[in-house]
Design a protein around this motif. Structure first.
Motif, PDB file in Angstrom:
ATOM      1  N   SER A  58     -10.768 -10.244  -1.010  1.00  0.00           N
ATOM      2  CA  SER A  58     -10.378 -10.912  -2.284  1.00  0.00           C
ATOM      3  C   SER A  58     -11.400 -10.630  -3.327  1.00  0.00           C
ATOM      4  N   GLU A  95     -10.726  -1.358  -6.149  1.00  0.00           N
ATOM      5  CA  GLU A  95     -10.126  -0.308  -5.164  1.00  0.00           C
ATOM      6  C   GLU A  95     -10.831  -0.466  -3.788  1.00  0.00           C
ATOM      7  N   GLU A 145       0.287  -8.588   1.294  1.00  0.00           N
ATOM      8  CA  GLU A 145      -0.491  -7.891   0.203  1.00  0.00           C
ATOM      9  C   GLU A 145      -1.476  -8.807  -0.233  1.00  0.00           C
ATOM     10  N   LYS A 204      -9.781  -3.854  -2.007  1.00  0.00           N
ATOM     11  CA  LYS A 204      -8.108  -3.517  -1.607  1.00  0.00           C
ATOM     12  C   LYS A 204      -8.182  -2.748  -0.311  1.00  0.00           C
ATOM     13  N   LYS A 205      -9.058  -1.676  -0.271  1.00  0.00           N
ATOM     14  CA  LYS A 205      -9.071  -1.038   0.874  1.00  0.00           C
ATOM     15  C   LYS A 205      -9.394  -1.739   2.191  1.00  0.00           C
ATOM     16  N   GLN A 226      -8.875  -5.050   2.425  1.00  0.00           N
ATOM     17  CA  GLN A 226      -7.977  -6.310   2.124  1.00  0.00           C
ATOM     18  C   GLN A 226      -8.819  -7.540   1.822  1.00  0.00           C
ATOM     19  N   THR A 256      -7.926 -15.154  -5.296  1.00  0.00           N
ATOM     20  CA  THR A 256      -7.138 -14.150  -6.043  1.00  0.00           C
ATOM     21  C   THR A 256      -5.910 -14.462  -6.546  1.00  0.00           C
ATOM     22  N   TRP A 273      -3.335  -5.087  -8.916  1.00  0.00           N
ATOM     23  CA  TRP A 273      -3.702  -4.137  -7.916  1.00  0.00           C
ATOM     24  C   TRP A 273      -4.136  -4.748  -6.499  1.00  0.00           C
ATOM     25  N   MET A 274      -4.527  -6.066  -6.628  1.00  0.00           N
ATOM     26  CA  MET A 274      -4.954  -6.963  -5.294  1.00  0.00           C
ATOM     27  C   MET A 274      -3.801  -7.369  -4.436  1.00  0.00           C
TER      28      MET A 274
END
Length: 969
Positions: free
Chosen positions: A478, A470, A216, A473-474, A476, A227, A495-496
């Motif tokens: 920070s 979002e 993650e 995160k797509k 991956q 993060t 979320w992250m």
């Protein structure tokens, strides 16, 4: 909080504890969008003070918020607890060990100051933030700062070897590389330290936690990552995985934002100085996308930095006095510039590298202009880039480039696609964005333009944060590369990194700080990111009837241009003028930022009919010298000298103008009377006993000498002589200071110009009004300004300019007059200002035009040390003065790297300001002058500067006119 508890705490501190509204207001904000009034502000002086603060905090559940320069962008040092400012007293470099490449420092050491010391040992500390001339090592540790050269030197985390400090229960701790399994065996079960080690080992040995972290967290290829808590860095150690770096809790503390440990000493790894030869390929592109694709090419050449500036940033630089001079390499209006820094031990090899970078980009049809910058011009380019943060506040009105999604980082190979999607999201939301900074490491500082004074702006603030989270995160990536989570990004951490990893972080905080004493509600358990904002939704900007006009904005909006970036917290080591009172005192209250903050606060929130009518504003404005350093050096263009004049004008409407201020304002009228009996005036002011009595009566400091009256005023001398006739002519502005006190300087200026073949025309004219301006007597100043504009507009031209001797007087035509005169006179005032010159500017202009040359002067050798007047540096530059003084072929002119001399008109005379005035002089100017042999000439154009040099060093400084007149052949 019981006031008695705070009073008890204050009584036990050697340092200070402030609970007044002024100090709480000044510490309610940082460089972020947030504002929250703290309980108080502690300024500890000793380690014992810090121990006492932690003890009281633990006993009474008082949150402590560690703070250094206060330049954080995510609200890290904003909160309702006690702000503990260690910047003033914890600023020592404790040890430099060149043999083992380390340095021990306290958290308040400024990064650039550290590197000045390290340079003596052939070393330097690599991470370089854009705020490096005021950013402190403690803050860099807290945020895990990186900077422009992170492609080579990584982040602050990569350089932290050891730390010492305290846990929130008062336990003294030392962390360094170690075997945690052995350490935990030596600790007392049940102790705070034992809990930290035992729980960390158990949690990170858990296979499920290990998988969650590995799946993650941001990609390991992203070096700039901040993060949440860096549990992934702890996991990536030899305590859990074979052939990994040694376990070190310092990796966790880097980026922890002061939420886990109160750090008091830091051991840094330092590197050898980089190769001596440095050059910048400043590649120009039509679009940001082209620049980002070219960035991937640049990285193949192993640059030490690859930094982006987009057209919004470049456009802002045009309106900034200091940064406009740094645009020398910019051709036209590019969509983006990529600055690629190359280094080599060999100048020839460096040039070849630069050419290879250019050819590689052109081969892919990327870029159209590739200036290669070397030598002293390199600093100008980087200063332009580093000014980006402040420059973004130059936007007039209430729309600003907001720090909300400004710190995203992705794998550098993903950056072009990421930015393309990023901009699509902005377009869908009718927003546009500023792009700048660290292309080489996959991070751009991206700031959408939002009006946070509106409800719609608040909605956009949250919506854009959610949408970009979002997107990050797509890829991956920070959500924070180096600016930290604070209270801005904390709510997005689940979320992250996923809910399980977030809960692990919450547990980790409880192991270290179970009562939530250290900087609570940052990183974890943060309030919603759109609460406690500096500006409220639906906030109304009141109308202000002001004496000055403010370009496309009102007085409040001008104060709001300050975004808190803290450029005014520079030290004398960094050079420049802004801000002299802070340089001397190291008090946040004496920063330009503080003055803008206090004005913004009361002009926004006051309920009085006259919102300027507050003693709190007066208190914070008091030590502003009105030096004008901020007008040129503040990247946000906040002119606090102008704001101080406006404030005094408005405040004195309600409270009257003090007698001493009226006397200073009417300096010319009083001098006119004294000039009729100069022998009597000079007898009093030249006799120490009588002068001290006189000074005390007026409110001046008894130790301050007073300028004497000229035996004959300059105007009187001019009336009694014939002028030469010449095809080349100028008008001379006989300012009130030269006329009454420095008439000899004026005479030599006239004789110099005539010897050089110029007709010096004079006529009766009003005084400049500088003394009225300095005391906020703006009605009187406006009256004089309009009379001067009316008189000179029909006479002065580019061919026959108006030339002045005293910078503070003649430069009012270029600075205050256009903003002070009534609307009917603005156009004429602006036109006139273009043809008003300092004597040095005129001589340099004529020398460039080949109308003056060195043959007019002697060839004797002489060394000159030049101190620049503050307004001369702000509204002009010292280039002209140096050029003029260099006309005698064997004169060597060296600039004294001083800021303000400390006198600043009447400021240094006033009894309550005298000591600070002399402190400012002692920063650079006085020691430099004292160190000069008697044969070295000290030069200063400002009458106040010359007087201050005399009082501080007993050396006689000369005006440029005197030096050049005496050098005539």
């Amino acid at each position: 909080m019981d006031a008695q508890v705070l009073n008890q705490l204050a009584s036990q501190l050697q340092g200070a504890l402030h609970t007044d509204n002024v100090m709480r207001t000044l510490y309610a904000t940082d460089a972020s969008a947030y504002r929250e009034m703290p309980l108080g502000v502690a300024i500890p002086e000793t380690i014992q003070d810090i121990e006492t603060l932690i003890q009281y905090a633990d006993q009474h559940q008082i949150p402590l918020i560690p703070r250094t320069a206060g330049t954080s962008l995510a609200g890290q040092v904003v909160g309702n607890g006690l702000v503990v400012d260690v910047s003033k007293h914890f600023n020592r470099i404790l040890e430099v060990n060149a043999a083992e490449s380390y340095a021990w420092v306290e958290p308040g050491v400024v990064r650039d100051v550290l590197n000045v010391e390290l340079k003596k040992h052939g070393l330097f500390f690599g991470p370089e933030t854009s705020t490096a001339n005021r950013a402190m090592i403690g803050g860099m540790l807290g945020n895990n700062s990186c900077g422009s050269n992170s492609v080579i030197y990584g982040s602050t985390r990569d350089h932290i070897l050891e730390v010492e400090g305290y846990l929130s229960d008062g336990t003294f701790v030392q962390f360094k590389a170690e075997d945690p399994h052995q350490t935990v065996q030596k600790l007392q079960p049940g102790s705070r330290l034992h809990t930290i080690y035992a729980q960390t080992l158990a949690a990170l040995s858990n296979p499920r936690n290990q998988k969650n972290i590995q799946d993650e967290f941001p990609k390991p290829s992203i070096k700039r990552r901040n993060t949440g808590y860096a549990v992934d860095m702890l996991l990536n150690s030899d305590a859990f995985l074979a052939e990994k770096p040694a376990f070190n809790f310092c990796a966790l503390l880097a980026g922890s934002e002061g939420t886990l440990c109160f750090v008091t000493r830091i051991k840094l790894h330092v590197d050898p100085l980089p190769p001596a030869h440095l050059g910048l390929v400043c590649a120009h592109f039509n679009t940001i996308d082209e620049a980002l694709r070219a960035n991937l090419i640049a990285l193949c050449f192993n640059p030490s930095a690859s930094e982006l500036m987009d057209h919004y940033i470049l456009e802002c630089t045009k309106a900034n006095a200091e940064q406009s001079l740094n645009r020398f390499f910019v051709d036209g209006d590019p969509g983006a510039i990529l600055v690629v820094e190359l280094r080599s031990d060999n100048a020839e090899d460096l040039a070849k590298q630069a050419k290879a970078v250019e050819e590689a980009m052109l081969a892919e049809n990327l870029g159209y202009h590739f200036p290669f910058v070397t030598g002293g011009d390199v600093k100008k380019v980087w200063d332009l880039r580093k000014a980006g943060l402040g420059l973004l506040s130059n936007l007039p009105g209430d729309e600003k480039a907001v720090a909300v999604i400004e710190d995203t980082a992705v794998d550098v190979n993903d950056l072009p696609a990421f930015i393309a999607e990023f901009n699509e999201i902005l377009t869908e939301n009718n927003l546009y964005c500023v792009h700048y900074a660290h292309a080489g490491s996959g991070e751009l500082h991206l700031r959408p333009i939002i009006n946070l004074k509106t409800a719609e702006g608040h909605k956009q603030f949250r919506h854009i944060a959610e949408a970009i989270a979002e997107l990050v995160k797509k890829y991956q990536g920070s959500l924070s590369g180096e600016h930290g989570d604070g209270r801005l990004r904390g709510e997005f951490i689940p979320w992250m990194v996923g809910e399980a990893n977030y809960q692990l972080m919450r547990e980790l905080k409880s192991w270290w700080d179970p009562k939530g004493i250290f900087n609570p509600n940052k990183i974890v358990d943060t309030p919603p990111m759109d609460t406690f904002l500096r500006y409220e939704a639906g906030q109304q900007t009141p109308e202000f009837k002001t004496a000055f006009r403010y370009q496309d904005q009102d007085v409040l909006q001008h104060a709001e241009q300050c975004n808190g970036s803290g450029d005014c917290r520079k030290t004398p080591v960094s050079g420049g003028t802004m801000c002299p009172s802070f340089m001397a005192t190291r008090n946040e209250k004496e920063t330009t930022r503080a003055r803008a903050n206090i004005l913004r606060e009361f002009l926004t929130r006051s309920t009085k009919p006259n919102r300027f009518d507050h003693k709190e504003i007066k208190e914070v404005m008091d030590l502003c010298l009105a030096c004008k350093g901020c007008k040129a050096e503040c990247p946000s263009n906040v002119d606090v000298a102008k704001l101080k004049m406006e404030f005094l004008y408005q405040y004195q409407k309600e409270n009257g103008t003090p007698l001493r201020s009226r006397m200073v304002g009417h300096f010319a009228s009083i001098s006119s009377l004294a000039s009729r009996v100069p022998f009597l005036y000079n007898l009093i002011m030249g006799t120490p006993f009588l002068r001290r009595i006189s000074n005390r009566i007026v409110g001046f400091h008894p130790d301050r000498t007073m300028p004497l009256m000229a035996k004959q005023t300059l105007n009187s001398w001019l009336k009694g002589r014939k002028t030469i006739q010449s095809a080349k002519s100028i008008y001379l502005f006989v300012d009130e200071f030269t006329n009454y006190n420095d008439a000899e300087v004026g005479r030599k200026a006239v004789l110099l110009l005539e010897a050089l073949g110029y007709e010096v025309r004079t006529l009766e004219h009003p005084i400049s009004g500088r003394s009225f301006l300095s005391k906020g007597m703006l009605d009187e100043a406006r009256n004089l300004a309009q009379k001067n504009v009316e008189l000179w507009s029909g006479l002065v031209s580019a061919d026959i300019p108006l030339v002045g001797i005293e910078p503070s007087a003649i430069l009012t035509f270029r600075d205050e007059y256009p903003d002070l005169v009534s609307d009917a006179w603005v156009e004429k005032a602006q036109a006139l200002s273009k043809n008003v010159l300092l004597l040095e500017e005129f001589i340099a202009r004529e020398a460039d035009a080949k109308r003056i040359n060195s043959k007019a002067f002697q060839t004797d050798k002489k060394l000159l040390k030049l101190h620049g007047h503050c307004q001369q540096k702000s509204m002009s530059s010292l280039v002209a003065a140096k050029k003029a003084l260099s006309l005698p072929v064997n004169f060597e002119v060296q600039l004294i790297p001083s800021g303000c001399c400390g006198m600043a008109g009447s400021f240094g005379y006033e009894k309550e300001h005298y000591d600070l005035s002399m402190q400012i002089g002692e920063l650079v100017l006085f020691p430099t002058v004292r160190a000069q042999p008697a044969e070295v000439e000290i030069v200063a154009s400002g009458t106040s500067c010359r007087h201050q040099i005399h009082d501080g060093t007993q050396r006689h400084a000369k005006h440029t006119a005197e030096v050049l007149f005496e050098a005539l052949a």
